[in-house]
Every structure is written in structure tokens, then in C-alpha cells.
Design a protein around this motif. Structure first.
Motif, PDB file in Angstrom:
ATOM      1  N   VAL A  74       0.833  -1.205   0.000  1.00  0.00           N
ATOM      2  CA  VAL A  74       0.000   0.000   0.000  1.00  0.00           C
ATOM      3  C   VAL A  74       0.869   1.257   0.000  1.00  0.00           C
ATOM      4  O   VAL A  74       2.024   1.209   0.457  1.00  0.00           O
ATOM      5  CB  VAL A  74      -0.925   0.056   1.233  1.00  0.00           C
ATOM      6  N   PRO A  75       0.291   2.366  -0.472  1.00  0.00           N
ATOM      7  CA  PRO A  75       0.952   3.650  -0.227  1.00  0.00           C
ATOM      8  C   PRO A  75       0.761   4.006   1.251  1.00  0.00           C
ATOM      9  O   PRO A  75      -0.204   3.562   1.878  1.00  0.00           O
ATOM     10  CB  PRO A  75       0.189   4.636  -1.110  1.00  0.00           C
ATOM     11  N   ASN A  76       1.683   4.759   1.812  1.00  0.00           N
ATOM     12  CA  ASN A  76       1.498   5.178   3.196  1.00  0.00           C
ATOM     13  C   ASN A  76       2.063   6.584   3.377  1.00  0.00           C
ATOM     14  O   ASN A  76       3.246   6.816   3.118  1.00  0.00           O
ATOM     15  CB  ASN A  76       2.191   4.218   4.172  1.00  0.00           C
ATOM     16  N   HIS A  77       1.188   7.529   3.763  1.00  0.00           N
ATOM     17  CA  HIS A  77       1.667   8.873   4.062  1.00  0.00           C
ATOM     18  C   HIS A  77       2.168   8.884   5.503  1.00  0.00           C
ATOM     19  O   HIS A  77       1.503   8.354   6.411  1.00  0.00           O
ATOM     20  CB  HIS A  77       0.557   9.915   3.895  1.00  0.00           C
ATOM     21  N   VAL A  78       3.352   9.443   5.703  1.00  0.00           N
ATOM     22  CA  VAL A  78       3.988   9.461   7.025  1.00  0.00           C
ATOM     23  C   VAL A  78       4.066  10.910   7.516  1.00  0.00           C
ATOM     24  O   VAL A  78       5.039  11.626   7.228  1.00  0.00           O
ATOM     25  CB  VAL A  78       5.387   8.830   6.989  1.00  0.00           C
ATOM     26  N   PRO A  79       3.033  11.381   8.221  1.00  0.00           N
ATOM     27  CA  PRO A  79       3.014  12.786   8.652  1.00  0.00           C
ATOM     28  C   PRO A  79       4.237  13.161   9.489  1.00  0.00           C
ATOM     29  O   PRO A  79       4.759  14.264   9.375  1.00  0.00           O
ATOM     30  CB  PRO A  79       1.736  12.897   9.490  1.00  0.00           C
ATOM     31  N   GLN A  80       4.709  12.207  10.291  1.00  0.00           N
ATOM     32  CA  GLN A  80       5.861  12.474  11.171  1.00  0.00           C
ATOM     33  C   GLN A  80       7.082  12.945  10.347  1.00  0.00           C
ATOM     34  O   GLN A  80       7.912  13.704  10.839  1.00  0.00           O
ATOM     35  CB  GLN A  80       6.278  11.218  11.925  1.00  0.00           C
ATOM     36  N   LEU A  81       7.175  12.432   9.136  1.00  0.00           N
ATOM     37  CA  LEU A  81       8.332  12.764   8.285  1.00  0.00           C
ATOM     38  C   LEU A  81       7.943  13.696   7.145  1.00  0.00           C
ATOM     39  O   LEU A  81       8.812  14.188   6.415  1.00  0.00           O
ATOM     40  CB  LEU A  81       8.944  11.482   7.690  1.00  0.00           C
ATOM     41  N   GLY A  82       6.639  13.876   6.981  1.00  0.00           N
ATOM     42  CA  GLY A  82       6.164  14.698   5.857  1.00  0.00           C
ATOM     43  C   GLY A  82       6.515  14.053   4.525  1.00  0.00           C
ATOM     44  O   GLY A  82       6.813  14.729   3.537  1.00  0.00           O
ATOM     45  N   THR A  83       6.497  12.707   4.523  1.00  0.00           N
ATOM     46  CA  THR A  83       6.864  12.000   3.289  1.00  0.00           C
ATOM     47  C   THR A  83       5.830  10.918   2.955  1.00  0.00           C
ATOM     48  O   THR A  83       5.001  10.563   3.778  1.00  0.00           O
ATOM     49  CB  THR A  83       8.218  11.256   3.451  1.00  0.00           C
ATOM     50  N   ASP A  84       5.953  10.417   1.720  1.00  0.00           N
ATOM     51  CA  ASP A  84       5.101   9.311   1.282  1.00  0.00           C
ATOM     52  C   ASP A  84       5.970   8.095   0.986  1.00  0.00           C
ATOM     53  O   ASP A  84       7.124   8.242   0.585  1.00  0.00           O
ATOM     54  CB  ASP A  84       4.306   9.728   0.046  1.00  0.00           C
ATOM     55  N   ARG A  85       5.407   6.941   1.211  1.00  0.00           N
ATOM     56  CA  ARG A  85       6.140   5.694   1.013  1.00  0.00           C
ATOM     57  C   ARG A  85       5.253   4.689   0.294  1.00  0.00           C
ATOM     58  O   ARG A  85       4.041   4.865   0.200  1.00  0.00           O
ATOM     59  CB  ARG A  85       6.527   5.083   2.385  1.00  0.00           C
ATOM     60  N   LEU A  86       5.852   3.619  -0.183  1.00  0.00           N
ATOM     61  CA  LEU A  86       5.146   2.369  -0.483  1.00  0.00           C
ATOM     62  C   LEU A  86       5.661   1.360   0.530  1.00  0.00           C
ATOM     63  O   LEU A  86       6.864   1.385   0.863  1.00  0.00           O
ATOM     64  CB  LEU A  86       5.459   1.854  -1.892  1.00  0.00           C
ATOM     65  N   THR A  87       4.787   0.501   1.017  1.00  0.00           N
ATOM     66  CA  THR A  87       5.242  -0.501   1.986  1.00  0.00           C
ATOM     67  C   THR A  87       4.461  -1.804   1.854  1.00  0.00           C
ATOM     68  O   THR A  87       3.268  -1.795   1.522  1.00  0.00           O
ATOM     69  CB  THR A  87       5.109   0.018   3.432  1.00  0.00           C
TER      70      THR A  87
END
Ligand code: 6PG
Length: 259
Positions: free
Chosen positions: A172-185
């Protein structure tokens, strides 16, 4: 879940050496048994030395690398040549030195703007390699490497993010507010199907999180590494002395892995 295997070594170099020996053994057994090994690489910085050791004698020559399918457990939303790319780190330390065939490299395309599509396409790639339906029971990787963040995250399963609650999709895509970044995981849906999951944890900055994950109460929203509980496979925690410093029980014994 089978009893976790907790193994402490002196320092980061011994951690990488021990991990290389165990990964090499697992890969050789998988190749001997089924003609190939499906290996999910971890990102971050800890595994770089492990990858370098796997790409050098003696491990390099003990594995038929033409029979190893390489995947990524997660990836940052950056191009594959970006300094933050998990692919780039593995490419420099492992793929290029070993001339891994392109057909065996299954890169996670997190740089694509449509990350939902990219996640679905990666899931389809996994299904194709395993020759299973992309909407069926997730296949079992032979070996999954994972790291641990100081906040208890693993892969890109960060505290209190949407990906923690995924119960159907493998990626899934995952937005990581703590880092202000987006990932796939990859999600626990597929990770927990693996035959062996190996956490590599090094450094004093991981000691508090490691102790909470292994010995604290079940709080997977806050400590997502607690979601990693292989259904039938091995769970191996490899750590150096600095990371193990806050553990109450002597390592090598079974700790009460949060229920
Ligand atoms: C990532 C990793 C992540 C990593 C941990 C530990 O993309 O960053 O997948 O889960 O394993 O953050 O990172 P270090 O090894 O750099 O401490």
C-alpha cells in the motif's frame, strides 16, 4: 506464532557477519529445496554492511545468485537513483557487485505519482513471480529482512499511520506525517506469511524501542513492529549489545513477545 529467536552479538560488524551467515544459509536451503529463493530486502542504513558481506567472499560464492528473486519491503517516494532510495543503497552494495540479472530484481516503483496504482502493480509483480492470483492468499517469501526505527516502526509501517490497519492488500501507499513524506510498503498481510523474518537492530538509539516491542505490552498502533508475527515462519531478532541494553531478560531466552 512460533517462539521468536532472540540473538545478541557484540557490535554492528558482528551483527552484519552473523546476519550474512544466516541469510546465506537460508538462501542455500531455499535454492536447494525449490530451485530459487525469494528475498525481501530492508531499507535504511543498517543492512548496507550485510549487503556488502553477501556480495563478497565467502558468502558471494556460496549462493547461486541467478536463482535469487529480490524484492523490497518498502521504498521512499523518490527516484531509484536518489540518495534516500532504498533501491539505490542495495544497488550499490549488492545488485551491481553481484551483477544480479534484471529479471531477478523486483524494484518497488514508489517514485510514481499514482502510488495506489504503483502499489497494485507491485502486488501484481509479486503474484506473477510466485505464479499466484494477485487477489488471493498472499505468497510466502523465503526470507524477509526488516529494520526497527527508534519510534518502533518497521518497513514503512509508522506509528498511527493508515497502513497499519490494512487487512487485504499486500502493498500500500502510506503517508507518514511524522516525516512529511510518502512511502510504499508491504503490509503485515504478506509480511507475516514469510518462512523467515529477520530483524536487524543496531545502536543505542534503538534500545528503548526494542525493549518496548519485545517486552512491553501490545501497543501496535504506537509500536508497529509488534504487528510482525509470522503465521508459521521463523521470527529472528538479531541485535548488537547497544540495541539490547534495555532488555530485561537475557537474550537467547524467550521473551514474552507482546500478545
Ligand atoms: C526505511 C526502512 C526502515 C528502516 C528503519 C531502520 O525505508 O527507512 O525500511 O524501516 O529499516 O528505519 O533504519 P536504520 O537501519 O537506518 O536505522
Amino acid at each position: 506464532m512460533p517462539t521468536p529467536e532472540i540473538r545478541q552479538v557484540e557490535d554492528a560488524e558482528q551483527l552484519s557477519t552473523a546476519a550474512a551467515e544466516e541469510c546465506s544459509r537460508i538462501m542455500r536451503v531455499a535454492i536447494g529445496r525449490q530451485g530459487r529463493c525469494t528475498f525481501v530486502l530492508s531499507g535504511g542504513s543498517t543492512p548496507r554492511r550485510l549487503y556488502e558481506l553477501l556480495a563478497a567472499p565467502p558468502q558471494r560464492d556460496q549462493i547461486d545468485w541467478t536463482r535469487v528473486d529480490l524484492f523490497w519491503g518498502d521504498e521512499r517516494a523518490v527516484p531509484p537513483d536518489h540518495k534516500d532510495s532504498n533501491f539505490r543503497m542495495a544497488n550499490e552494495a549488492l545488485l551491481q557487485p553481484l551483477s544480479i540479472p534484471a529479471t531477478r530484481i523486483h524494484r518497488m516503483p514508489a517514485e510514481r505519482a499514482d502510488r495506489d496504482r504503483a502499489a497494485a502493480d507491485y502486488q501484481a509483480e509479486i503474484a506473477r513471480v510466485f505464479d499466484v492470483p494477485a487477489d488471493g492468499v498472499p505468497p510466502a517469501f523465503d526470507l524477509v529482512l526488516l529494520g526497527l526505527g527508534p519510534d518502533g516502526h518497521t518497513a514503512s509501517l509508522f506509528p498511527r499511520t493508515a497502513a497499519l490497519n490494512e487487512t487485504r492488500r499486500w502493498v500500500v501507499p502510506n503517508h507518514v506525517p511524522q516525516l512529511g513524506t510518502d512511502r510504499l510498503t508491504m503490509t503485515r498481510v504478506i509480511l507475516n506469511r514469510a518462512a523467515c523474518i529477520m530483524f536487524l537492530v543496531a545502536g543505542a538509539d534503538k534500545a528503548a524501542a526494542l525493549a518496548e516491542v519485545l517486552e512491553g505490552p501490545a501497543e501496535s498502533e504506537r509500536l508497529p513492529a509488534q504487528l510482525i508475527r509470522p503465521e508459521t515462519g521463523r521470527l529472528v531478532w538479531l541485535m548488537d549489545g547497544a540495541a539490547a541494553a534495555r532488555l530485561k531478560t537475557s537474550t537467547g531466552t524467550v521473551v514474552s513477545y507482546a500478545q
